[in-house]
Structures are given as C-alpha cells and as structure tokens.
Write an enzyme that holds these catalytic residues in place. Structure first.
Site, mmCIF file in Angstrom:
data_model
loop_
_atom_site.group_PDB
_atom_site.id
_atom_site.type_symbol
_atom_site.label_atom_id
_atom_site.label_comp_id
_atom_site.label_asym_id
_atom_site.label_seq_id
_atom_site.Cartn_x
_atom_site.Cartn_y
_atom_site.Cartn_z
ATOM 1 N N HIS A 1 -6.807 -39.096 11.599
ATOM 2 C CA HIS A 1 -6.185 -40.017 12.643
ATOM 3 C C HIS A 1 -5.096 -40.838 12.228
ATOM 4 O O HIS A 1 -4.190 -41.006 13.006
ATOM 5 C CB HIS A 1 -7.321 -40.570 13.346
ATOM 6 C CG HIS A 1 -8.513 -39.441 13.574
ATOM 7 N ND1 HIS A 1 -9.920 -39.813 13.020
ATOM 8 C CD2 HIS A 1 -8.574 -38.625 14.723
ATOM 9 C CE1 HIS A 1 -10.753 -38.945 13.812
ATOM 10 N NE2 HIS A 1 -9.822 -38.334 14.987
ATOM 11 N N VAL B 1 -4.754 -33.669 7.303
ATOM 12 C CA VAL B 1 -5.068 -34.288 5.953
ATOM 13 C C VAL B 1 -6.573 -33.924 5.473
ATOM 14 O O VAL B 1 -7.348 -33.696 6.270
ATOM 15 C CB VAL B 1 -5.191 -35.794 6.507
ATOM 16 C CG1 VAL B 1 -5.513 -36.608 5.267
ATOM 17 C CG2 VAL B 1 -3.951 -36.372 7.127
ATOM 18 N N SER C 1 -14.285 -36.067 11.921
ATOM 19 C CA SER C 1 -15.286 -37.093 12.164
ATOM 20 C C SER C 1 -16.643 -36.493 11.927
ATOM 21 O O SER C 1 -17.657 -37.203 11.564
ATOM 22 C CB SER C 1 -15.275 -37.586 13.558
ATOM 23 O OG SER C 1 -13.785 -37.788 13.922
HETATM 24 P P1 AMP Z 1 -10.638 -35.968 17.586
HETATM 25 O O1 AMP Z 1 -10.920 -37.336 17.271
HETATM 26 O O2 AMP Z 1 -11.224 -35.082 16.554
HETATM 27 O O3 AMP Z 1 -10.331 -35.427 19.150
HETATM 28 O O4 AMP Z 1 -8.807 -35.737 16.800
HETATM 29 C C1 AMP Z 1 -7.985 -36.712 17.373
HETATM 30 C C2 AMP Z 1 -6.352 -36.030 16.964
HETATM 31 O O5 AMP Z 1 -6.538 -36.132 15.351
HETATM 32 C C3 AMP Z 1 -6.361 -34.549 17.242
HETATM 33 O O6 AMP Z 1 -4.991 -34.509 17.544
HETATM 34 C C4 AMP Z 1 -6.710 -33.985 15.919
HETATM 35 O O7 AMP Z 1 -6.030 -32.736 15.616
HETATM 36 C C5 AMP Z 1 -6.470 -35.023 15.043
HETATM 37 N N1 AMP Z 1 -6.750 -34.953 13.556
HETATM 38 C C6 AMP Z 1 -8.373 -34.731 13.505
HETATM 39 N N2 AMP Z 1 -8.682 -34.419 12.066
HETATM 40 C C7 AMP Z 1 -7.461 -34.332 11.570
HETATM 41 C C8 AMP Z 1 -7.092 -34.143 10.140
HETATM 42 N N3 AMP Z 1 -7.966 -33.831 8.993
HETATM 43 N N4 AMP Z 1 -5.568 -34.144 9.868
HETATM 44 C C9 AMP Z 1 -4.713 -34.448 10.706
HETATM 45 N N5 AMP Z 1 -4.954 -34.614 12.201
HETATM 46 C C10 AMP Z 1 -6.189 -34.364 12.377
#
Ligand code: AMP
Length: 282
Positions: A37, A178, A188
């Site tokens: 994130h 990442v 998460s």
């Molecule tokens: P989330 O909180 O899971 O809804 O993710 C929020 C944003 O962070 C989304 O655009 C995800 O694709 C991005 N995201 C989650 N994990 C990663 C990661 N490991 N690397 C890059 N972006 C991520």
C-alpha cells in the site's frame, strides 16, 4: 496529515483544491496497511500535489461473512504509516458515510466476460461491490489519478473500464506488486497466516516465477496442469484457480501465439486464508 470522516466535507475540500489547479492522487485501501500500500502512496506522492488515502472495509465486496468479520483492522498503526510516508489526507468513513440509505448504488455497467472469469467466477458479487465503492469514492475525492496495485490485476482492469464507461476523466495508474524477500506478495491477509501456512504460501509465488521462467519449454495448458499438480501436492493449499491469461481480455490462452502479453494468475486458500497473486510472463 488531515483526517476526514465525512464525505461532504472531503468532497468540498477536494473540489476547492482541484479548482485551484492542484493534482490529487488517490489510493483507496481497506487498511491493515503494508509496504505494498505504501508504495502506491509513494508513487502518488511523486506525481501529484496532494495524496489522499481512504481506509474503508467495504461490506458489499465480501462474499464470505467470515472474511469480512475477520478482516484485519489497525487504524492507529495505519495512520502512523501514512503520516510517515507523507500522505496528506486520510479518509476514514463509516458505512453510512459511503452508502447513505437514500440512494441506490447499483451500477448499470455490463463488464461482459471480463468479470466472469478468475475472481469474478469464484467470488460472486465481488466486483459489483468493488465498483460500487470505488465509483462512490471517486465521486467524493474527484482525483486526478487513481492508483491501483497490479496485485489485483483483474480489479485494475475492471476499474479502468468502469472509469472509461462513466467518462469520469480520471487517469488510472497501475503500480507494481511489492513482495516479501521470500517472494510472497504482500497482503493484509498474510498476517492471519500461521507460521506453517506462511511457509506453504511461498509455493504460490514460487510456482508463478517458475511458469514465467519456463514458458518457452511448454504450452500454456501443460504448464498450468503441471503447476496445479505442484500446488495441490501441499496439504495446506487448496487451489481455486491457476490460469494463464491474455493481459488485455483476461481470457485463458491456449497457445502462446494467442497473445501479445500473458499473465499467470493464481488464487488459493492456504489454511483458511484466501490469497491471490500474479506474474507477467511476457
Ligand atoms: P486492499 O487494501 O487490499 O484493498 O488494497 C488496496 C490497494 O493496494 C489495491 O490497489 C491493491 O492492488 C494494492 N495492493 C495490495 N497489495 C499490494 C502489493 N503487495 N503490492 C502492490 N500493491 C498492492
């Protein structure tokens, strides 16, 4: 860092700044933030005047109640991380702030086959919920650029299509995945894995990397079957899908000549925790 909880107040604040010619980069999240994130915040920061991050665990995108109930929450730590990353605004609404009961949030967009494969097939209603919340957030924040992670590649593709369909005039930027030093894609949900499950989960990224490294040796179908077997051999892993797809249409490819860019995608439960990952093959 300014915190908003009220949608109208944030909307007014954003519109004022936009009217003053400032660029707003927006990173929607569900919190429990990690370096994945934060990389989106950092990319947004480098390209905009203001960076806004939302933290909202959207109930309408969860198809399993337990997954929603157990979704990790760490607001105080999240705010500290955002502050240190230089985020300007954090938006932490409650459900009523996002979905006032007076309105209907069903969307008329038909995404066609793109939403019926992969996550769409295995999580009925998921993308309807994702589109609902992101459309609503975009109407509140009116950003210049929306930053999304490639980790959720299908989500990125669908939201890009949605922004175009509703002619929202927002740029959609894709940010790289990442990973932990072990290769595991940051998520998460990783913090809910036991030590044993955490070790088993490494097989997901390992398999994707091997598919990428060996693609010239075999056709997509055989590679897929080979690694389905590898993944299924671990008793802690229950594979939902492993697909090699065309990056543009998200449809499964039968031959390498079918596409200009191929991506290998996996979704699996490791113990009770559902994880997804993907790797671009070429
Ligand atoms: P989330 O909180 O899971 O809804 O993710 C929020 C944003 O962070 C989304 O655009 C995800 O694709 C991005 N995201 C989650 N994990 C990663 C990661 N490991 N690397 C890059 N972006 C991520």
């Amino acid at each position: 860092m300014i915190e908003f909880n009220n949608s109208e107040h944030l909307n007014e604040w954003c519109k004022n700044n936009k009217n003053n010619g400032l660029r707003i980069g927006f990173v929607p999240t569900m919190g429990a933030l990690h370096d994945g994130h934060l990389s989106l915040i950092s990319i947004a920061k480098a390209n905009n005047d203001i960076v806004i991050c939302s933290i909202f665990v959207n109930p309408t995108q969860f198809n399993e109640k337990e997954d929603y109930d157990k979704y990790p929450v760490s607001i105080k730590k999240d705010k500290d991380l955002l502050f240190h990353e230089g985020c300007d605004v954090v938006f932490i609404p409650n459900v009523e702030a996002i979905y006032p009961t007076s309105k209907d949030y069903n969307l008329d967009i038909d995404l066609g086959e793109m939403a019926m494969v992969l996550e769409g097939k295995h999580r009925p209603g998921h993308f309807e919920g994702v589109m609902q919340v992101v459309k609503r957030l975009l109407e509140i924040v009116v950003p210049t650029v929306l930053y999304l992670g490639k980790k959720d590649y299908q989500q990125y593709s669908i939201l890009k299509k949605m922004v175009g369909y509703y002619q929202m005039g927002i740029e959609v930027a894709q940010c790289p995945i990442v990973r932990e030093p072990t290769g595991l894609a940051m998520s998460s949900r990783n913090r809910r894995l036991t030590e044993k499950e955490g070790k088993a989960a490494l097989l997901l990224s390992k398999s994707l990397f091997e598919i990428r490294n060996n693609w010239k040796l075999n056709n997509p179908q055989s590679l897929k079957n080979q690694y389905l077997e590898v993944l299924s051999s671990d008793p802690l892993i229950e594979v939902e899908y492993l697909e090699i797809i065309d990056a543009a249409s998200l449809m499964e490819i039968k031959n390498w000549t079918d596409t200009e860019s191929a991506i290998a995608c996996v979704a699996a439960k490791v113990g009770k925790i559902r994880l997804i990952d993907n790797v671009t093959i070429y």
